[in-house]
Write a protein that holds these residues in place. Structure first.
Motif, PDB file in Angstrom:
ATOM      1  N   SER A  26       0.822  -1.207   0.000  1.00  0.00           N
ATOM      2  CA  SER A  26       0.000   0.000   0.000  1.00  0.00           C
ATOM      3  C   SER A  26       0.856   1.257   0.000  1.00  0.00           C
ATOM      4  CB  SER A  26      -0.935  -0.007   1.213  1.00  0.00           C
ATOM      5  OG  SER A  26      -1.922  -1.010   1.092  1.00  0.00           O
ATOM      6  N   TYR A  66       1.954   1.677  -3.409  1.00  0.00           N
ATOM      7  CA  TYR A  66       0.823   2.137  -4.220  1.00  0.00           C
ATOM      8  C   TYR A  66       0.697   3.658  -4.163  1.00  0.00           C
ATOM      9  CZ  TYR A  66      -3.908   2.539  -6.084  1.00  0.00           C
ATOM     10  OH  TYR A  66      -4.999   2.889  -6.839  1.00  0.00           O
ATOM     11  N   ASP A 106      -2.090  -2.966  -5.874  1.00  0.00           N
ATOM     12  CA  ASP A 106      -3.408  -3.059  -5.242  1.00  0.00           C
ATOM     13  C   ASP A 106      -3.807  -4.510  -5.043  1.00  0.00           C
ATOM     14  OD1 ASP A 106      -5.988  -1.729  -4.403  1.00  0.00           O
ATOM     15  OD2 ASP A 106      -6.733  -2.971  -6.034  1.00  0.00           O
ATOM     16  N   ALA A 137      -1.691  -6.019  -2.096  1.00  0.00           N
ATOM     17  CA  ALA A 137      -2.143  -5.518  -0.796  1.00  0.00           C
ATOM     18  C   ALA A 137      -3.465  -6.164  -0.383  1.00  0.00           C
ATOM     19  CB  ALA A 137      -2.287  -3.998  -0.847  1.00  0.00           C
ATOM     20  N   ALA A 173      -5.760   2.292   0.323  1.00  0.00           N
ATOM     21  CA  ALA A 173      -4.352   2.140   0.710  1.00  0.00           C
ATOM     22  C   ALA A 173      -4.079   2.785   2.057  1.00  0.00           C
ATOM     23  CB  ALA A 173      -3.453   2.736  -0.370  1.00  0.00           C
TER      24      ALA A 173
END
Length: 357
Positions: free
Chosen positions: A224, A227, A261, A264, A328
């Motif tokens: 995350s 991200y 994504d 995670a 996130a």
């Protein structure tokens, strides 16, 4: 034997971290569609093709389309290209023997080899510690940290083998290496028996599941963080398509948003049921040790708060399609609560779990 093995673990993780950093800094990758269009615009501007009319726009679009077709892949398939280093040349391009791997690729492969060596040393340190203590080596923060590092690195190695997301290791090994050094220096304790009132089989079930689930959630939190960095980079490329410096920045070399994504979310899906079971097992252990299932002890309270964050993250992500930056951040806050519970609660706040320090 256990201490020597853990020292070797710290050294191996540190070397692997340095190698991954060198690989990411030196990596050359194929541009994304957005970057290819940006590069085409810069070339067109220098050539005097951008005139703001239909002919100029057509030339620019043609150059952009050619650059995007020749130098990029669709965003869904860019994961392998971005994270696996230099693209292997095709037979038509080589017309001879295969080219040797680039230096960045060599450092990446060396990082994986050294990481596996560190994993073996980490496992040896855990096993020998348990043999010396005559119990499961999860009775204090030092032993918990050693197991935490092992599972987190093992999870990353498995993901790197499946997704080729080797760059994820830089963000996993950074906190793992820091935790390993803290465990080997500040948190180290001699192997000893467990307090008699706490010596229950529920203890080992609870601590083991907390260690495993927390380690996997570390990988989820690292994905995350990556991200957010990648999202910020992509947004800057959109806002400043003619900025040459952005093309060579480190966030642009991270895996694609889709892959980060997915990592995670899926790691959180795996870890959350185990973390839920760990909290339940802790309540059963508390009933055996203290005569009550829940006391709203500071450690219990923060564990429940972190559980709520992850439950909200998975629920919103699954039912409402909650993706992107907001999801996130929720994931990162949930993991921050776990780390806060591990260190701050044990060493600063006094409670029923103070024995863990």
């Amino acid at each position: 034997m256990s201490d020597l093995a853990f020292q070797a673990t710290m050294a191996a993780y540190l070397v692997a971290l340095v190698c991954l950093g060198i690989e990411l800094a030196a990596k050359r990758r194929a541009p994304t569609e957005l970057e290819a269009v940006s590069a085409a615009r810069r070339v067109a501007a220098k050539s005097g093709l951008l005139v703001g009319s239909g002919a100029g726009a057509a030339n620019t679009a043609g150059i952009a389309g050619t650059a995007a077709t020749a130098g990029s892949t669709p965003s869904g398939s860019a994961d392998v290209t971005v994270t696996s280093g230099q693209q292997p040349p095709t037979a038509a391009q080589t017309q001879g023997p295969a080219q040797p791997p680039s230096w960045s690729e060599r450092f990446g492969r060396a990082a994986m080899v050294v990481t596996v060596v560190g994993l073996v040393a980490n496992l040896i340190s855990i096993v020998t510690r348990g043999i010396a203590a005559g119990r499961l080596p999860l009775a204090n923060v030092y032993e918990f940290s050693a197991a935490f590092c092992f599972v987190a690195v093992l999870c990353w190695v498995v993901l790197a083998a499946k997704t080729k997301a080797r760059g994820l290791g830089l963000f996993v090994l950074t906190p793992v290496t820091l935790l390993a050094f803290l465990a080997g220096t500040v948190l180290w304790q001699k192997a000893g028996p467990v307090v008699a009132s706490l010596n229950s089989y529920w203890k080992w079930i609870h601590v083991t599941t907390v260690s495993i689930s927390g380690s996997v959630l570390l990988v989820s939190g690292a994905a995350s963080v990556m991200y957010l960095l990648r999202h910020r980079y992509d947004r800057k490329v959109t806002e400043h398509p003619d900025d040459v410096d952005l093309a060579n920045s480190l966030p642009g070399k991270l895996p694609s948003l889709q892959l980060l994504d997915k990592i995670a979310y899926r790691t959180a899906i795996v870890a959350f049921p185990l973390y839920t079971f760990a909290i339940i097992a802790g309540a059963l252990w508390a009933e055996v040790a203290w005569g009550r299932y829940w006391s709203w002890d500071p450690k219990e309270t923060v564990a429940f708060i972190s559980w709520v964050f992850y439950a909200g993250y998975l629920h919103a992500r699954h039912t409402s399609g909650w993706r992107g930056v907001r999801a996130a951040w929720v994931n990162i806050v949930g993991f921050a609560a776990i780390i806060f519970n591990l260190f701050f609660i044990n060493y600063v706040v006094t409670g029923l779990h103070s024995y863990a320090s």
